[in-house]
Write an enzyme that holds these catalytic residues in place. Structure first.
Site, PDB file in Angstrom:
ATOM      1  N   ASN A  18      -2.171   0.072   7.101  1.00 18.69           N
ATOM      2  CA  ASN A  18      -1.720  -1.253   7.535  1.00 18.69           C
ATOM      3  C   ASN A  18      -0.866  -1.972   6.489  1.00 18.69           C
ATOM      4  OD1 ASN A  18      -3.720  -1.855   5.753  1.00 18.69           O
ATOM      5  ND2 ASN A  18      -5.082  -2.845   7.232  1.00 18.69           N
ATOM      6  N   TYR A  39     -12.197  -1.404  -4.150  1.00 22.08           N
ATOM      7  CA  TYR A  39     -12.770  -1.635  -2.822  1.00 22.08           C
ATOM      8  C   TYR A  39     -14.297  -1.477  -2.826  1.00 22.08           C
ATOM      9  CZ  TYR A  39      -8.436  -2.118  -0.067  1.00 22.08           C
ATOM     10  OH  TYR A  39      -7.269  -2.574   0.505  1.00 22.08           O
ATOM     11  N   HIS A  91      -2.270  -5.432   1.410  1.00 21.61           N
ATOM     12  CA  HIS A  91      -3.607  -5.979   1.150  1.00 21.61           C
ATOM     13  C   HIS A  91      -3.477  -7.422   0.690  1.00 21.61           C
ATOM     14  CE1 HIS A  91      -7.532  -6.677  -0.709  1.00 21.61           C
ATOM     15  NE2 HIS A  91      -6.840  -7.155  -1.735  1.00 21.61           N
ATOM     16  N   GLU A 133      -9.783  -9.588  -8.161  1.00 20.97           N
ATOM     17  CA  GLU A 133      -8.701  -8.637  -7.875  1.00 20.97           C
ATOM     18  C   GLU A 133      -7.479  -8.871  -8.768  1.00 20.97           C
ATOM     19  OE1 GLU A 133      -8.067  -8.851  -3.643  1.00 20.97           O
ATOM     20  OE2 GLU A 133      -9.991  -7.887  -3.209  1.00 20.97           O
ATOM     21  N   LYS A 158       0.814  -1.218   0.000  1.00 22.62           N
ATOM     22  CA  LYS A 158       0.000   0.000   0.000  1.00 22.62           C
ATOM     23  C   LYS A 158       0.852   1.275   0.000  1.00 22.62           C
ATOM     24  CE  LYS A 158      -4.073  -2.138   2.207  1.00 22.62           C
ATOM     25  NZ  LYS A 158      -5.054  -2.068   3.331  1.00 22.62           N
TER      26      LYS A 158
HETATM   27  P1  ATP Z   1      -7.450  -5.561   2.929  1.00 26.32           P
HETATM   28  O1  ATP Z   1      -8.779  -5.769   2.231  1.00 26.32           O
HETATM   29  O2  ATP Z   1      -6.836  -4.212   2.647  1.00 26.32           O
HETATM   30  O3  ATP Z   1      -6.512  -6.696   2.706  1.00 26.32           O
HETATM   31  P2  ATP Z   1      -8.617  -6.520   5.347  1.00 26.32           P
HETATM   32  O4  ATP Z   1      -9.254  -7.548   4.500  1.00 26.32           O
HETATM   33  O5  ATP Z   1      -7.803  -6.987   6.517  1.00 26.32           O
HETATM   34  O6  ATP Z   1      -7.702  -5.563   4.502  1.00 26.32           O
HETATM   35  P3  ATP Z   1     -11.059  -5.010   5.203  1.00 26.32           P
HETATM   36  O7  ATP Z   1     -12.135  -5.174   6.211  1.00 26.32           O
HETATM   37  O8  ATP Z   1     -11.241  -5.638   3.852  1.00 26.32           O
HETATM   38  O9  ATP Z   1      -9.695  -5.494   5.881  1.00 26.32           O
HETATM   39  O10 ATP Z   1     -10.806  -3.444   5.022  1.00 26.32           O
HETATM   40  C1  ATP Z   1     -10.105  -2.952   3.898  1.00 26.32           C
HETATM   41  C2  ATP Z   1      -9.153  -1.870   4.352  1.00 26.32           C
HETATM   42  O11 ATP Z   1      -9.905  -0.753   4.797  1.00 26.32           O
HETATM   43  C3  ATP Z   1      -8.258  -2.220   5.558  1.00 26.32           C
HETATM   44  O12 ATP Z   1      -7.109  -2.911   5.204  1.00 26.32           O
HETATM   45  C4  ATP Z   1      -7.933  -0.849   6.091  1.00 26.32           C
HETATM   46  O13 ATP Z   1      -6.912  -0.221   5.323  1.00 26.32           O
HETATM   47  C5  ATP Z   1      -9.249  -0.120   5.876  1.00 26.32           C
HETATM   48  N1  ATP Z   1     -10.124  -0.231   7.056  1.00 26.32           N
HETATM   49  C6  ATP Z   1     -10.880  -1.285   7.421  1.00 26.32           C
HETATM   50  N2  ATP Z   1     -11.577  -1.051   8.537  1.00 26.32           N
HETATM   51  C7  ATP Z   1     -11.264   0.208   8.900  1.00 26.32           C
HETATM   52  C8  ATP Z   1     -11.642   1.076   9.973  1.00 26.32           C
HETATM   53  N3  ATP Z   1     -12.510   0.675  10.893  1.00 26.32           N
HETATM   54  N4  ATP Z   1     -11.089   2.301  10.016  1.00 26.32           N
HETATM   55  C9  ATP Z   1     -10.231   2.735   9.072  1.00 26.32           C
HETATM   56  N5  ATP Z   1      -9.829   1.971   8.027  1.00 26.32           N
HETATM   57  C10 ATP Z   1     -10.325   0.735   7.939  1.00 26.32           C
HETATM   58 MG    MG Z   2     -10.307  -7.079   2.703  1.00 28.29          MG
END
Ligand code: ATP
Ligand code: MG
Length: 140
Positions: A115, A52, A118, A129, A12
């Site tokens: 974080n 997303y 992804h 994706e 990211k």
């Molecule tokens: P990713 O899809 O990026 O691999 P993930 O599957 O662990 O991460 P998701 O629930 O799909 O988490 O959320 C997508 C992304 O949105 C997260 O990686 C984070 O960057 C952001 N995100 C998710 N929840 C929150 C939140 N509560 N506050 C801020 N950002 C969030």
């Molecule tokens: Mg995710």
């Protein structure tokens, strides 16, 4: 014999900006993933929204789109047996504060949003994706 599987990984914008993309690539290779596709690009707002789209409507959606389009990212097609689950395991939990020791998000993540990486979460999302960034001929 378990089947080889592919998953989509993203380094990211936070990671690329901090200069830890190389360290994350090393971690990926040392963890046993084969890199089948790799590209650096910058998402525009519309592309980030499309990627997303499952999160459209959530409270964090607008901020997430802003973050994912703030700078260059590295997109990767990763391959190994059980790649989707194993890459999620190597990344760690969404919130770096609660991610397991040694995971990428624990080592490098700075917030729930920023974080670092992804990973696709299921075979159908991996298919969508991977297709979002790579043609079949670009995965070698
Ligand atoms: P990713 O899809 O990026 O691999 P993930 O599957 O662990 O991460 P998701 O629930 O799909 O988490 O959320 C997508 C992304 O949105 C997260 O990686 C984070 O960057 C952001 N995100 C998710 N929840 C929150 C939140 N509560 N506050 C801020 N950002 C969030
Ligand atoms: Mg995710």
């Amino acid at each position: 014999m378990s089947q080889l599987e592919r998953t989509l990984a993203i380094i990211k914008p936070d990671s690329v900006a901090r200069g830890i993309a190389g360290e994350i690539l090393t971690t990926i290779e040392q963890a046993g993933f084969r890199i089948r596709g790799l590209r650096m690009l910058r998402l525009d707002r519309r592309q980030a929204e499309g990627f997303y789209a499952v999160h459209r409507g959530k409270l964090f959606f607008a901020d997430l789109v802003e973050f994912m389009s703030e700078g260059p990212i590295v997109v990767l097609a990763l391959e190994r047996e059980d790649a989707i689950r194993k890459w999620r395991e190597a990344m760690g939990a969404t919130n770096p504060a609660s991610a397991a020791e040694g995971t990428i998000r624990k080592r490098f993540g700075t917030s729930m949003q920023r974080n670092c990486v992804h990973g696709s979460d299921a075979p159908d999302t991996a298919h969508f994706e991977l297709g979002y960034f790579f043609r079949e001929s670009e995965m070698v």
